[in-house]
Motif scaffolding. Structure first.
Motif, PDB file in Angstrom:
ATOM      1  N   PRO A 140       0.833  -1.202   0.000  1.00 15.77           N
ATOM      2  CA  PRO A 140       0.000   0.000   0.000  1.00 15.77           C
ATOM      3  C   PRO A 140       0.866   1.249   0.000  1.00 15.77           C
ATOM      4  N   VAL A 143      -0.392   5.152   4.340  1.00 21.07           N
ATOM      5  CA  VAL A 143      -1.387   4.335   5.036  1.00 21.07           C
ATOM      6  C   VAL A 143      -0.848   2.971   5.440  1.00 21.07           C
ATOM      7  N   SER A 198      -4.082   6.733  -2.571  1.00 20.09           N
ATOM      8  CA  SER A 198      -4.066   6.842  -1.114  1.00 20.09           C
ATOM      9  C   SER A 198      -4.487   8.249  -0.715  1.00 20.09           C
ATOM     10  N   TYR A 209     -10.041   2.925   1.862  1.00 15.62           N
ATOM     11  CA  TYR A 209      -8.904   2.674   0.963  1.00 15.62           C
ATOM     12  C   TYR A 209      -8.674   1.173   0.825  1.00 15.62           C
TER      13      TYR A 209
END
Length: 720
Positions: free
Chosen positions: A47, A51, A67, A168
């Motif tokens: 990711p 995050v 993100s 997300y």
């Protein structure tokens, strides 16, 4: 066990569940092999860095899904996101991922959008309506429905930021566990239940954050100004508004809840900085007695998943202390009366970016991390226990039907012909909870010589209503009407219950089988819209003379109606000169021309009517405004405020004081100052502000308490 194990069940567990679920045909070994390949080292796209600290490691994320930092340029946890930034980011997510649909379900008092996000497999978005109906019917193959609710208190900001992380993940994660979850579930995310309070708090903590963060609890960042961000625009605690539904945020949220009726709902909060972490069930002796015992047991089983997640993170927690599950007007308890499971989470709060505690600095990022962990454990529990959640929902409905059949109370009836607007307001409140409400078509005589008014008023509005108990919302109906005076445990977190007819001062009665059988109502006339909408009141007499040529000397309005203060304010705003009777009188009225909601027995053959003290009289002789404008305003009052406006034909009264009597006092337009700021209680001040501003339509000066010594108080007729 790794962090991934704590917050995101390994793919192999879901693969094993698939092997015996009727909706899947893949062999167990093939599913496990696929899961191992998907999570093999080097196979996953990590990711985004901003995050990553909040998410399970090793999960493959779609790089095309942005993100928060990619859209907003802000790293989560370093600054607090404003509501408009949250909305902007969610819209970017929904545009990038076919898994998410964002809808605006309403607007706050300050006109901020109330978003609701639906996350599920892309193939299911085009048939959400059909899936929702299948779920509401209780079909075995319908998806599990989970509602993740964040941030009803605006200064408990880790909640909304955790929602951003979860969205997300749901939009971008490409591991088999997430794919399977989205095929099996519909996840409803309410990212910010209180946007006005959220932005009040966000502005405060961001404007007091320096380049160097300060954890001193006495630092101004951690000591909010008045009012705090906990409340909405009118300083009301929206987590006490699930039953009263008085504010637009609550009305939109409850309507969406009733549309979906989720199996499981989370209510994510923060508490004092020196605490740890709490999740339900709460104090066992303070559960609402109408909540099925199976609800509490299932809540305990779900709690094991939260404990596992927090144990892995090394986060202390507790579960069956302090907080209770009694009042059905809170977010975590409201679902419990309706076949759903509500879960309260409370995270120790930094109330800013970092704050010192006896156990060391507590950072905003840590609070977000913990909230994300229990959001994942909620989804993990919902997936693993989905059969139990479906069974609980079905059993809850069946037990409600059995309880209704055995209950000596068969219905509640309420009404008041003298003030039908109060009864209409109660009917509107009740029907918002997906409860069937029917107008009474005739008066209902009770065994104790009481009577519940029914039928129609002269302006065509129902005078009373009946609510049968034999319906799926049996438990919630009791919660709205019943009065409890004896409790197993007399300590409550704050509220035990609000009895709604008492709150609205509406006469009501519980009906036994005989009384219910005597109640006359049409089951095809269920109240499905606001019953307090403008009525078709009979027209007033012409502005100056009636059809027979007799003059209109004055108008008279009763003061005992729910909307009488609003009507008075309409007249003040117009510039009308108004007088109030301090003694009773009998007036000569134009027969057939008054919008008169009184019983016909109240008027005699000579077209006279008795008026009580408090009656508002608008004499035409002293007015300086356009008679037609006054006439139009009074017709609006009769139509929209439901007041029986009478037209008087003579200043000489057959009984009591005459219209020119000194016993009528002049009513000047009030100029009100409401004292606010410390040491005033913000809830009390907010309720008065909302009442005067929203319900009455009266402009109110908010006067700071520390300004009183210097203020020009001669500007005001009233200081509250």
């Amino acid at each position: 066990m790794t962090v991934r194990d704590a917050v995101h069940r390994p793919d192999r567990e879901i693969a094993m569940r698939r092997s015996h679920h009727p909706r899947f045909a893949h062999p167990v070994l093939l599913a496990i092999l696929l899961a191992m390949l998907l999570t093999a080292p080097g196979a996953a796209a990590a990711p985004a860095d901003d995050v990553a600290a909040f998410l399970p490691p090793g999960v493959d994320y779609d790089p095309e899904v942005p993100s928060p930092a990619a859209v907003l340029g802000i790293r989560l946890g370093e600054w607090h996101l404003r509501h408009d930034q949250v909305v902007h980011y969610i819209e970017a997510l929904a545009a990038a991922s076919p898994r998410l649909t964002a809808e605006t379900i309403g607007h706050s008092h300050e006109q901020r959008r109330l978003l609701l996000v639906t996350a599920t497999d892309p193939a299911q978005h085009d048939r959400l309506d059909a899936l929702r109906e299948a779920h509401r019917r209780g079909d075995d193959d319908a998806p599990i429905v989970v509602w993740l609710g964040y941030g009803v208190h605006g200064d408990e900001a880790s909640a909304t930021h955790a929602a951003v992380v979860m969205l997300y993940h749901l939009a971008a994660a490409r591991d088999e566990a997430t794919r399977t979850l989205l095929r099996e579930a519909i996840i409803i995310v309410d990212p910010c239940l209180n946007p006005d309070g959220h932005d009040r708090f966000t502005t405060w903590v961001n404007m007091h954050r320096g380049r160097q963060t300060v954890g001193d609890p006495q630092h101004r960042e951690h000591r909010q100004g008045w009012p705090t961000g906990r409340t909405n625009h009118y300083w009301f605690d929206l987590n006490r508004d699930w039953l009263p539904v008085q504010h637009p945020e609550s009305q939109a949220r409850v309507a969406a809840f009733q549309r979906w009726k989720p199996h499981l709902l989370t209510d994510v909060h923060e508490m004092g900085r020196n605490s740890t972490y709490f999740f339900q069930p709460g104090v066992p002796s303070r559960q609402n007695p109408r909540t099925p015992a199976s609800n509490i047991e299932l809540t305990r089983r779900i709690a094991a998943y939260h404990a596992e997640a927090l144990d892995t993170l090394g986060q202390l927690y507790y579960s069956e202390e302090i907080f209770d599950d009694y009042y059905y007007g809170k977010g975590s308890t409201y679902p419990d009366a309706q076949g759903s499971i509500g879960i309260l989470f409370e995270q120790a709060s930094a109330r800013g970016h970092v704050q010192d505690t006896p156990d060391g600095p507590l950072t905003f990022a840590t609070a977000i991390r913990n909230q994300v962990a229990t959001s994942f454990s909620t989804l993990r529990a919902a997936y693993a226990l989905q059969d139990d959640l479906r069974r609980y929902r079905a059993d809850s409905q069946a037990s409600a039907a059995r309880a209704a059949a055995a209950d000596p109370v068969k219905a509640f009836a309420f009404g008041d012909r003298r003030d039908p607007r109060r009864a209409a307001a109660l009917a509107d409140l009740i029907r918002r909870h997906d409860i069937a409400v029917y107008p009474l078509t005739a008066d209902l005589a009770l065994a104790d010589d009481r009577r519940i008014d029914g039928g129609l008023t002269d302006d065509g509005q129902p005078a009373g209503y009946v609510v049968p108990l034999d319906q799926p919302q049996y438990r919630l109906i009791h919660a709205l009407f019943e009065i409890h005076t004896a409790f197993e445990d007399t300590t409550f977190y704050d509220v035990s219950t609000w009895t709604m007819p008492l709150a609205l001062h509406v006469p009501y009665a519980a009906l036994d089988a005989r009384a219910f059988a005597a109640a006359r109502f049409d089951r095809d006339a269920r109240v499905d819209a606001d019953p307090a909408a403008p009525s078709d009141a009979r027209p007033l007499a012409p502005a100056t003379r009636d059809a027979a040529g007799r003059p209109v000397v004055a108008y008279a309005l009763p003061w005992d109606g729910l909307e009488a203060p609003r009507a008075l304010q309409r007249l003040h705003r117009l510039g009308a000169r108004i007088r109030m009777a301090t003694a009773p009188f009998t007036g000569v009225i134009h027969p057939g021309a008054a919008a008169d909601a009184a019983d016909s027995a109240d008027a005699d053959a000579d077209a006279t009517r008795a008026f009580a003290p408090g009656t508002l009289v608008v004499p035409l002789a002293v007015q300086t405004i356009d008679p037609d404008a006054l006439h139009r305003t009074l017709e609006t009052i009769a139509r929209e405020d439901g007041l029986p406006v009478a037209t008087l034909a003579s200043g000489l009264t057959p009984g009591g004081i005459d219209l020119g009597s000194p016993s009528f006092v002049r009513l000047d337009a009030p100029r009100v100052a409401l004292v606010v700021d410390r040491p005033i209680n913000m809830y009390s001040a907010g309720s008065l502000w909302h009442l005067l501003d929203w319900r009455v339509g009266l402009p109110v000066t908010l006067l700071r308490a520390d300004a009183l010594p210097r203020a020009d108080l001669d500007r005001y007729t009233h200081i509250v």
